[in-house]
Design a protein around this motif. Structure first.
Motif, PDB file in Angstrom:
ATOM      1  N   PRO A  56     -30.448 -42.868  13.704  1.00 35.87           N
ATOM      2  CA  PRO A  56     -31.005 -44.030  14.117  1.00 35.87           C
ATOM      3  C   PRO A  56     -30.192 -45.155  13.414  1.00 35.87           C
ATOM      4  CG  PRO A  56     -32.121 -42.856  12.186  1.00 35.87           C
ATOM      5  CD  PRO A  56     -31.061 -41.809  12.833  1.00 35.87           C
ATOM      6  N   ASP A  57     -30.307 -46.379  14.192  1.00 41.16           N
ATOM      7  CA  ASP A  57     -29.325 -47.458  13.599  1.00 41.16           C
ATOM      8  C   ASP A  57     -30.412 -48.016  12.412  1.00 41.16           C
ATOM      9  OD1 ASP A  57     -27.535 -49.612  13.130  1.00 41.16           O
ATOM     10  OD2 ASP A  57     -28.049 -50.341  15.521  1.00 41.16           O
ATOM     11  N   VAL A  58     -29.823 -48.045  11.115  1.00 37.94           N
ATOM     12  CA  VAL A  58     -30.678 -48.488  10.008  1.00 37.94           C
ATOM     13  C   VAL A  58     -29.702 -49.495   9.331  1.00 37.94           C
ATOM     14  CG1 VAL A  58     -31.916 -48.146   7.933  1.00 37.94           C
ATOM     15  CG2 VAL A  58     -32.258 -46.549   9.906  1.00 37.94           C
ATOM     16  N   LEU A  59     -30.122 -50.736   9.020  1.00 36.08           N
ATOM     17  CA  LEU A  59     -29.543 -51.795   8.079  1.00 36.08           C
ATOM     18  C   LEU A  59     -30.162 -51.523   6.627  1.00 36.08           C
ATOM     19  CD1 LEU A  59     -27.188 -53.992   7.721  1.00 36.08           C
ATOM     20  CD2 LEU A  59     -29.103 -55.348   8.590  1.00 36.08           C
ATOM     21  N   SER A  60     -29.585 -51.295   5.455  1.00 34.31           N
ATOM     22  CA  SER A  60     -30.070 -51.549   4.421  1.00 34.31           C
ATOM     23  C   SER A  60     -29.503 -52.687   3.619  1.00 34.31           C
ATOM     24  CB  SER A  60     -29.777 -50.082   3.570  1.00 34.31           C
ATOM     25  OG  SER A  60     -30.284 -48.877   4.088  1.00 34.31           O
ATOM     26  N   ILE A  61     -30.511 -53.257   2.925  1.00 37.67           N
ATOM     27  CA  ILE A  61     -30.049 -54.434   1.983  1.00 37.67           C
ATOM     28  C   ILE A  61     -30.646 -54.287   0.658  1.00 37.67           C
ATOM     29  CG2 ILE A  61     -29.795 -55.959   3.977  1.00 37.67           C
ATOM     30  CD1 ILE A  61     -32.620 -57.245   2.917  1.00 37.67           C
ATOM     31  N   GLY A  62     -29.997 -54.499  -0.432  1.00 32.82           N
ATOM     32  CA  GLY A  62     -30.266 -54.379  -1.748  1.00 32.82           C
ATOM     33  C   GLY A  62     -31.443 -54.884  -2.344  1.00 32.82           C
ATOM     34  N   ILE A  63     -32.701 -54.917  -1.686  1.00 34.26           N
ATOM     35  CA  ILE A  63     -33.873 -55.454  -2.170  1.00 34.26           C
ATOM     36  C   ILE A  63     -34.844 -54.308  -1.973  1.00 34.26           C
ATOM     37  CG2 ILE A  63     -35.769 -57.357  -1.758  1.00 34.26           C
ATOM     38  CD1 ILE A  63     -33.695 -59.215  -0.620  1.00 34.26           C
ATOM     39  N   GLY A  64     -35.495 -54.097  -3.253  1.00 34.77           N
ATOM     40  CA  GLY A  64     -36.547 -53.264  -3.503  1.00 34.77           C
ATOM     41  C   GLY A  64     -37.433 -53.715  -4.646  1.00 34.77           C
ATOM     42  N   GLY A  65     -38.564 -53.165  -5.090  1.00 33.27           N
ATOM     43  CA  GLY A  65     -39.494 -53.376  -5.905  1.00 33.27           C
ATOM     44  C   GLY A  65     -38.820 -53.129  -7.330  1.00 33.27           C
ATOM     45  N   GLY A  66     -37.657 -52.557  -7.382  1.00 30.48           N
ATOM     46  CA  GLY A  66     -37.128 -52.483  -8.727  1.00 30.48           C
ATOM     47  C   GLY A  66     -35.911 -53.434  -8.797  1.00 30.48           C
ATOM     48  N   SER A  67     -35.573 -54.460  -7.800  1.00 27.64           N
ATOM     49  CA  SER A  67     -34.521 -55.079  -7.746  1.00 27.64           C
ATOM     50  C   SER A  67     -34.481 -56.141  -8.988  1.00 27.64           C
ATOM     51  CB  SER A  67     -34.490 -56.106  -6.434  1.00 27.64           C
ATOM     52  OG  SER A  67     -34.124 -55.201  -5.352  1.00 27.64           O
ATOM     53  N   LEU A  68     -33.275 -56.282  -9.645  1.00 29.60           N
ATOM     54  CA  LEU A  68     -33.123 -57.131 -10.779  1.00 29.60           C
ATOM     55  C   LEU A  68     -33.170 -58.845 -10.006  1.00 29.60           C
ATOM     56  CD1 LEU A  68     -32.682 -54.683 -12.104  1.00 29.60           C
ATOM     57  CD2 LEU A  68     -30.661 -55.749 -13.102  1.00 29.60           C
TER      58      LEU A  68
ATOM     59  N   THR B 145     -35.218 -49.382  -4.405  1.00 31.42           N
ATOM     60  CA  THR B 145     -33.970 -49.934  -4.629  1.00 31.42           C
ATOM     61  C   THR B 145     -33.251 -50.874  -3.145  1.00 31.42           C
ATOM     62  OG1 THR B 145     -33.343 -48.193  -5.908  1.00 31.42           O
ATOM     63  CG2 THR B 145     -31.598 -49.352  -4.947  1.00 31.42           C
ATOM     64  N   THR B 146     -33.870 -50.285  -2.012  1.00 31.36           N
ATOM     65  CA  THR B 146     -33.478 -50.775  -0.745  1.00 31.36           C
ATOM     66  C   THR B 146     -34.707 -51.153   0.110  1.00 31.36           C
ATOM     67  OG1 THR B 146     -32.986 -48.892   0.382  1.00 31.36           O
ATOM     68  CG2 THR B 146     -31.098 -49.866  -0.930  1.00 31.36           C
ATOM     69  N   SER B 147     -34.335 -52.047   1.054  1.00 34.10           N
ATOM     70  CA  SER B 147     -35.217 -52.252   2.137  1.00 34.10           C
ATOM     71  C   SER B 147     -34.202 -51.775   3.251  1.00 34.10           C
ATOM     72  CB  SER B 147     -35.391 -53.764   2.265  1.00 34.10           C
ATOM     73  OG  SER B 147     -36.411 -54.094   1.441  1.00 34.10           O
ATOM     74  N   ASP B 148     -34.856 -50.821   4.127  1.00 40.24           N
ATOM     75  CA  ASP B 148     -34.178 -50.392   5.145  1.00 40.24           C
ATOM     76  C   ASP B 148     -34.907 -50.989   6.584  1.00 40.24           C
ATOM     77  OD1 ASP B 148     -32.816 -48.824   3.482  1.00 40.24           O
ATOM     78  OD2 ASP B 148     -34.061 -47.131   3.823  1.00 40.24           O
ATOM     79  N   VAL B 149     -33.982 -51.586   7.221  1.00 38.82           N
ATOM     80  CA  VAL B 149     -34.580 -52.089   8.826  1.00 38.82           C
ATOM     81  C   VAL B 149     -34.165 -51.456   9.890  1.00 38.82           C
ATOM     82  CG1 VAL B 149     -34.851 -54.065   9.966  1.00 38.82           C
ATOM     83  CG2 VAL B 149     -34.542 -54.319   7.477  1.00 38.82           C
TER      84      VAL B 149
END
Lengths: 367, 533
Positions: B308-320, B277-281
């Motif tokens: 930890p300082d983590v930035l999540s964006i809504g891009i993952g294997g299941g992204s529409l 669902t997300t990519s965590d950086v």
């Protein structure tokens, strides 16, 4: 505020308004003024206990009203640790009232930016008094004498400074600068976070010296910044609401900080993006953002408002939060016209903060 | 040899590492609701992949999400009291004032205010009143309180009142667990107090879970110390874990980042963990995750412990994936765990990022013929969109204009290009599927100082040196080999509006865990717990 866009006049401050004011006051804090979060929690607790606070438009203040501003003085970092006592917020007003031998009719805000936009809401709720819809700056400044009231001849003293233990000092000083200096010494001895009440004035003086409508303005700005409310250009929406302009969209590429005489000074370097690609800008700050430059040219200075907003959300970024990689929009908005007089510029222009530059103010603002 | 285990919400990963940190065996199994049987199963599975002598295992490191899940689910929380020392200050906002009511109820939260507290410079606000504390203790006992969180104003500056109040309460309430805020959070009273109350509410559960871990490892014939991994990537012994369950809250993303560093051999880098669902950086500096500097909300409660300082964006294997031409969008909505029914390559009806990866020949998942009809320009545009968004996220996480290498882990990392704008080559280590467990197995321990110091003119160097020495001492007290300890971070923030050189200084030191027999942290005789892990 000389905003071209009228804010809806609020008539009372309840829990929803507290949340909105907190968000909007962070913008008017122009990078400083302290995190409004604690102020919002205090105001919300007081409103829950005593009910919503009535808001009186400046224009409706009777000439013989007795208006006492209230504020927190000291280090916001201390305030988030040593939170005030329940009665402390109202006691500064009580002490000054007793000293003056007057019956207070209204509470007011000294500054509309940051934590001090909401401390008076808590005080008004505690005291059961209405709050004036206005403030002494239309923004945030670090020092006590930097209010329009200094220009209109209202004295900062007598002044009450109270701590959470029950101690209080009443200062009587020769001018407003001395009030700042002595009150700060007392505040430090009190543990660096005190409640103050000063600039006592009648209704007529309040109308001459306060910026009208700033509580309503903070609330409407806050409503604009509710998630999803501002569309895909929240900074543009803020600029329009403040009658200002987005002077830059950029990325923070460097932040240099140093400390001198108790103030966090520094410079942020911004690399323009989008239509500003290729240009480099800097923002000099001393708690608040004070001078915006591009290629050696000064684009804007205090006393105009220089707000750095998160480009994606429009949320205000404080100078303490600034760091590499932030995508920011620099919004410059006009200050109250009274700040633009020679006296106003002497009190809160670049020179008052030690910068050699002349004031550069946004054009097209009616004097 | 050492064993690393990461108990995630869905899967439990386990690895057996050789003394040179080489991966000897790795297994993945479903997480069980009963921690100890899950650990037992993982250890048996490791034995199945590669037989090893249990007596040759020198340490077992475990990362677990159990405690944070217990809070989020408001499950098995002890009846807890918050005692705050600071009257007459702070009464404007009593303990738990900003909590969701659901959680106040879940911890049967009771709030007590008492005299005490310090000013920013260490002077007292008011004297501690033992009689007042005894009266509060009697009320706590009458209401069935089983765990107490004590928070004193400016306790990071002066710990004295929290320690003394704990003594008084321990006399009155000998069976009650006590958590002290200066051992858990930083400056910022409400956030530190919140973290301490959460910790207190989890103490009973922590004791049970730690007991279960202990039994499971002993049951496998392993006679070696057990450690739990903490939010900052360092380890704590089991006794510390019983006392500070909040320290495990963010160990999942931390373990994944640290594992990525070991697998790739790059210790200062950005790590992109691409899930469904997300990519965590996140960003690693010399092997440790950068910490968030702002407050972190956990289950709706503002806290300020180390995360930890983590930035999540809504891009993952299941992204529409939607639209065509240059207006293709990817995410933020996702088919989530239903990827295997909804994605085209699995015979579904929804174009997902996974379908794009298969169509582009980047992944071999499902039936590639089911995405053969996708417009190549759409595939290209979607991949470009993903690359641009991830590049932007990585760029936001950088702290300087220096380029930062990027390491990609997680099942969805096939979506990433081989080069990211502004960052260069994307490193893709082997074994990325067990990065979590490897991260858990990396044995280092830390010590931290975070206080307001008064720096007189000309004394800055001395003050910094004293703070460094104290952080190093704490790391050694926590089990680090003295010769290996190094200072990882120094953060110096002058407090605005305060003359007199008041400066908040944070120093963090880390070192290799001493694995020598009879070392301070032998599990059968837990050593005194360091003030910070």
């Amino acid at each position: 505020m000389s905003s071209a866009v009228a804010s809806r006049q609020l008539r009372e401050v309840g829990l929803d308004e507290v949340r909105a004011i907190s968000r909007g006051a962070a913008v008017l804090g122009t990078g400083g003024g302290g995190d409004p979060h604690i102020g919002a929690l205090m105001a919300a607790a007081a409103v829950r206990a005593h009910g919503p606070v009535a808001l009186t438009p400046l224009a409706e203040l009777p000439d013989d009203a007795v208006v006492l501003p209230v504020a927190m003085m000291g280090a916001p970092t201390v305030m988030v640790e040593k939170i005030p006592s329940a009665d402390q917020v109202g006691r500064a007003v009580d002490v000054l009232t007793r000293h003056l031998g007057l019956r207070v009719t209204h509470v007011a805000c000294i500054e509309a930016g940051g934590v001090n936009s909401l401390v008076p809401v808590a005080a008004a709720a505690e005291l059961g008094l209405p709050l004036v819809d206005g403030d002494g700056m239309g923004r945030a400044f670090p020092e006590l004498q930097q209010v329009l009231l200094t220009l209109t001849g209202v004295r900062a003293t007598p002044m009450a400074v109270v701590d959470e233990k029950g101690n209080c000092a009443v200062l009587d000083t020769v001018d407003n600068r001395w009030a700042e200096r002595l009150a700060r010494s007392v505040t430090i001895d009190m543990g660096c976070s005190a409640m103050i009440s000063n600039y006592a004035m009648d209704g007529a003086a309040a109308r001459r010296g306060l910026v009208p409508g700033t509580i309503s303005l903070a609330a409407s700005l806050g409503a604009l910044l509710e998630p999803g409310a501002a569309g895909d250009d929240p900074a543009g929406a803020v600029a329009e609401h403040l009658g200002g302009r987005v002077l830059a969209t950029a990325k923070v590429v460097d932040v240099e900080r140093r400390t001198t005489t108790g103030f966090a000074r520094g410079t942020a370097v911004l690399e323009g993006s989008g239509e500003h690609a290729g240009s480099t800008m800097t923002v000099d700050f001393q708690n608040e953002n004070l001078v915006l430059r591009a290629g050696g040219r000064v684009l804007a200075t205090a006393p105009d408002l220089i707000c750095l907003l998160d480009t994606a959300t429009g949320a205000a970024i404080t100078t303490e939060q600034l760091r590499f990689g932030h995508r920011v929009s620099a919004v410059v908005a006009p200050c109250d016209p009274r700040w633009r007089t020679p006296e106003g510029l002497a009190l809160a222009g670049p020179a008052a903060f030690g910068y050699p530059d002349d004031a550069v103010l946004l054009e097209g603002v009616p004097a | 040899m050492r064993i690393g285990i990461d108990v995630g919400g869905t899967n439990t990963d386990a690895v057996l590492l050789g003394d040179d940190d080489a991966v000897l065996a790795a297994v993945k199994s479903p997480t069980t609701s009963d921690v100890s049987s899950g650990i037992t199963a993982s250890l048996a599975a490791l034995q199945g992949v590669r037989a090893f002598d249990p007596s040759g295992v020198r340490a077992v490191m475990i990362g677990t999400t159990h405690f944070i899940n217990a809070l989020v689910e408001a499950n098995r929380l002890a009846p807890t009291a918050a005692l705050r020392l600071g009257l007459p200050a702070t009464a404007a906002l009593p303990p738990m004032v900003d909590w969701p009511q659901r959680l106040v109820t879940a911890v049967s939260g009771r709030a007590y205010l008492a005299h005490g507290g310090h000013e920013f410079d260490g002077r007292t606000i008011s004297a501690l009143d033992p009689d007042e504390l005894r009266r509060h203790a009697a009320d706590m006992a009458a209401h069935g309180v089983r765990s107490v969180a004590i928070t004193s104003v400016f306790s990071p500056v002066n710990t004295e009142f929290e320690l003394r109040a704990a003594e008084v309460l321990a006399q009155e309430l000998p069976d009650v667990a006590i958590s002290l805020s200066h051992q858990i959070g930083r400056i910022g009273l409400l956030e530190r107090e919140n973290a301490t109350i959460v910790n207190a509410a989890l103490r009973e559960l922590a004791s049970d879970i730690v007991g279960g871990l202990f039994a499971a490892v002993a049951g496998a014939g392993i006679d070696a110390p057990i450690y739990l991994s903490q939010n900052d990537g360092t380890l704590m012994d089991v006794e510390h874990a019983r006392r500070y369950p909040v320290s495990t809250f963010a160990s999942g993303p931390t373990n994944s980042m640290r594992g990525a560093a070991v697998l790739s051999g790059v210790t200062t880098c950005a790590v992109v963990d691409v899930g469904g669902t997300t990519s965590d950086v996140g960003v690693l500096t010399r092997g440790f995750p950068r910490e968030a500097t702002t407050e972190v909300s956990v289950a709706g409660i503002r806290t300020n412990f180390r995360m930890p300082d983590v930035l999540s964006i809504g891009i993952g294997g299941g992204s529409l994936v939607r639209g065509g031409g240059s207006s293709v969008t990817v995410g933020p909505d996702s088919v989530g765990y239903r990827l295997t029914e909804r994605a085209l390559v699995f015979g579904g009806d929804t174009v997902t990022a996974t379908d794009i990866a298969v169509a582009a020949g980047r992944a071999d998942i499902g039936d590639a013929s089911l995405v053969a009809h996708l417009d190549p320009s759409v595939v290209k545009a979607a991949l470009a969109r993903i690359a641009a968004d991830v590049a932007d996220a990585v760029d936001r996480m950088r702290t300087s204009s220096q380029p930062l290498p990027v390491v990609a882990v997680g099942g969805g990392s096939v979506l990433l290009p081989d080069h990211l704008a502004g960052s260069g080559e994307v490193l893709r280590p082997e074994n990325f599927a067990v990065a979590n467990a490897i991260g858990a197995a990396i044995a280092q321990v830390g010590g931290e100082v975070d206080r307001v110091f008064t720096i007189e003119p000309g004394r800055r160097g001395d003050v910094l040196e004293a703070a460094r020495a104290e952080a190093v001492e704490r790391a050694v007290a926590n089990g680090a080999v003295p010769s290996s300890v190094e200072v990882l971070e120094i953060d110096e923030v002058p407090l605005p509006y305060l003359p007199g050189g008041a400066t908040r200084i944070r120093v963090k030191a880390v070192g290799d865990l001493s694995l020598a027999p009879g070392a301070a942290s032998d599990r059968r005789e837990p050593a005194a717990v360091g003030t910070r892990g």
